[in-house]
Scaffold this motif. Structure first.
Motif, PDB file in Angstrom:
ATOM      1  N   LYS A 126     -30.418 -24.679 -12.831  1.00  0.00           N
ATOM      2  CA  LYS A 126     -29.000 -24.842 -13.146  1.00  0.00           C
ATOM      3  C   LYS A 126     -28.186 -23.846 -12.343  1.00  0.00           C
ATOM      4  CE  LYS A 126     -25.679 -25.473 -16.872  1.00  0.00           C
ATOM      5  NZ  LYS A 126     -25.481 -25.589 -18.344  1.00  0.00           N
ATOM      6  N   THR A 127     -27.182 -24.350 -11.626  1.00  0.00           N
ATOM      7  CA  THR A 127     -26.367 -23.510 -10.766  1.00  0.00           C
ATOM      8  C   THR A 127     -25.025 -23.183 -11.413  1.00  0.00           C
ATOM      9  OG1 THR A 127     -25.340 -25.395  -9.643  1.00  0.00           O
ATOM     10  CG2 THR A 127     -27.426 -24.570  -8.742  1.00  0.00           C
ATOM     11  N   THR A 135     -33.499 -30.855 -10.061  1.00  0.00           N
ATOM     12  CA  THR A 135     -34.935 -30.967 -10.235  1.00  0.00           C
ATOM     13  C   THR A 135     -35.611 -30.352  -9.016  1.00  0.00           C
ATOM     14  OG1 THR A 135     -34.623 -33.056 -11.415  1.00  0.00           O
ATOM     15  CG2 THR A 135     -36.853 -32.568 -10.617  1.00  0.00           C
ATOM     16  N   ALA A 136     -36.573 -29.460  -9.245  1.00  0.00           N
ATOM     17  CA  ALA A 136     -37.185 -28.753  -8.116  1.00  0.00           C
ATOM     18  C   ALA A 136     -38.665 -28.520  -8.359  1.00  0.00           C
ATOM     19  CB  ALA A 136     -36.488 -27.415  -7.883  1.00  0.00           C
ATOM     20  N   TYR A 176     -29.630 -36.828  -5.636  1.00  0.00           N
ATOM     21  CA  TYR A 176     -31.022 -37.212  -5.825  1.00  0.00           C
ATOM     22  C   TYR A 176     -31.508 -36.761  -7.206  1.00  0.00           C
ATOM     23  CZ  TYR A 176     -31.162 -37.997  -0.729  1.00  0.00           C
ATOM     24  OH  TYR A 176     -30.928 -38.444   0.555  1.00  0.00           O
ATOM     25  N   SER A 177     -31.069 -35.577  -7.632  1.00  0.00           N
ATOM     26  CA  SER A 177     -31.393 -35.066  -8.964  1.00  0.00           C
ATOM     27  C   SER A 177     -30.469 -35.698  -9.998  1.00  0.00           C
ATOM     28  CB  SER A 177     -31.213 -33.541  -9.007  1.00  0.00           C
ATOM     29  OG  SER A 177     -32.209 -32.870  -8.281  1.00  0.00           O
ATOM     30  N   PRO A 178     -31.015 -36.277 -11.071  1.00  0.00           N
ATOM     31  CA  PRO A 178     -30.146 -36.868 -12.108  1.00  0.00           C
ATOM     32  C   PRO A 178     -29.155 -35.871 -12.693  1.00  0.00           C
ATOM     33  CG  PRO A 178     -32.424 -37.561 -12.421  1.00  0.00           C
ATOM     34  CD  PRO A 178     -32.443 -36.495 -11.354  1.00  0.00           C
ATOM     35  N   GLY A 179     -29.550 -34.607 -12.787  1.00  0.00           N
ATOM     36  CA  GLY A 179     -28.666 -33.591 -13.359  1.00  0.00           C
ATOM     37  C   GLY A 179     -27.684 -32.994 -12.369  1.00  0.00           C
TER      38      GLY A 179
END
Length: 286
Positions: free
Chosen positions: A8-9, A16-17, A63-66
């Motif tokens: 989370k930024t 997602t990583a 690309y990341s859903p979040g």
């Protein structure tokens, strides 16, 4: 061991990583291209971890859903925001203000050129796969022979509103046969489609092209020690753009050409590319 986590930024996005390696190790941030995903780096992460690095490979914005702001608002996918994501991910991983290594392929390479231009003092090294320096790319696009313009013709198609549906039709046949038709193993293809093979993610990924038409950002000479890796049968990046990259990096630049390798070098030549990366990182410690 590779762990999958959410990062989370400060902007409120959660990426997602895949992460590997000791938390206190020198950070290596790896940015994938299109139409791929964090899975591009599945061969590199264990090797980086074994060498003592902290390797972080996110699914990028959209690309990341979040981390998927509305792609209908192209401002959400402006180049500066993509650059900002990289810096914010580094901070969220506990390396705020510290130097790190940056690796990027294709669109991730484009973002990496931008990070190196705007934040050169933050980088210990830069490794770019396939994507030429933007100034070299622009010059190649403008050449009268039209070679690079022909190789980049898919960029124009990506601006069409119906492209996403076409790419996913018939079990994503056009993605499988067209964009991945350069010897990418089927296992890798399925990994990438597990991230990108849905309308929401694909539309967000296409917003990168629609918000940043031409990919020829105004980026000057790069001063970060740079390794550039290019496959000599790359269907989308021609030799003019590739070899011209050397003119826009100083004073430390190394180009490695992989024979009989196409655009997706980490999917096609993972062992060789990882070896080149590790040698470059060792040469330029944080």
């Amino acid at each position: 061991m590779i762990d999958t986590t959410g990062i989370k930024t400060r902007s409120g996005l959660t990426f997602t990583a895949d992460v590997a390696g000791p938390a206190e190790g020198p950070l290596v941030l790896l940015l994938h291209g299109f139409p791929e995903s964090r899975h591009s780096w599945r061969a590199a992460l264990p090797a980086l971890a074994a060498a003592g690095y902290r390797a972080v490979a996110p699914d990028q914005r959209g690309y990341s859903p979040g981390a998927r702001p509305d792609p209908a608002d192209l401002a959400n996918y402006a180049f500066d925001k993509l650059i900002g994501d990289a810096i914010e991910i580094v901070s969220a991983e506990g390396y705020d203000g510290k130097r790190f290594h940056l690796v990027g392929h294709d669109w991730g390479g484009q973002v990496s050129w931008g990070v190196a231009s705007q934040h050169p003092k933050r980088l210990a090294s830069l490794t770019i796969l396939s994507r030429p320096h933007p100034s070299s790319f622009r010059r190649a696009l403008q050449k009268e022979d039209g070679d690079q313009k022909h190789r980049s013709r898919h960029h124009r198609a990506f601006l069409d509103a119906d492209t996403g549906k076409l790419l996913l039709a018939d079990n994503a046949r056009r993605l499988r046969d067209g964009l991945f038709g350069q010897g990418v193993p089927s296992e890798a293809l399925e990994d990438h489609l597990s991230v990108l093979g849905n309308p929401e993610a694909l539309e967000a990924a296409l917003a990168w092209y629609r918000s940043n038409k031409g990919l020829a950002a105004d980026i000057g000479t790069i001063t970060v020690p740079t390794l550039y890796v290019w496959g000599d049968v790359d269907a989308t990046v021609g030799p003019d753009a590739a070899y011209g990259t050397a003119e826009f990096v100083a004073p430390s630049f190394v180009m490695e050409v992989l024979p009989n390798v196409g655009h997706f070098v980490m999917d096609q030549a993972p062992a060789k590319t990882t070896d080149l990366l590790l040698a470059h990182l060792k040469k330029h410690p944080v």
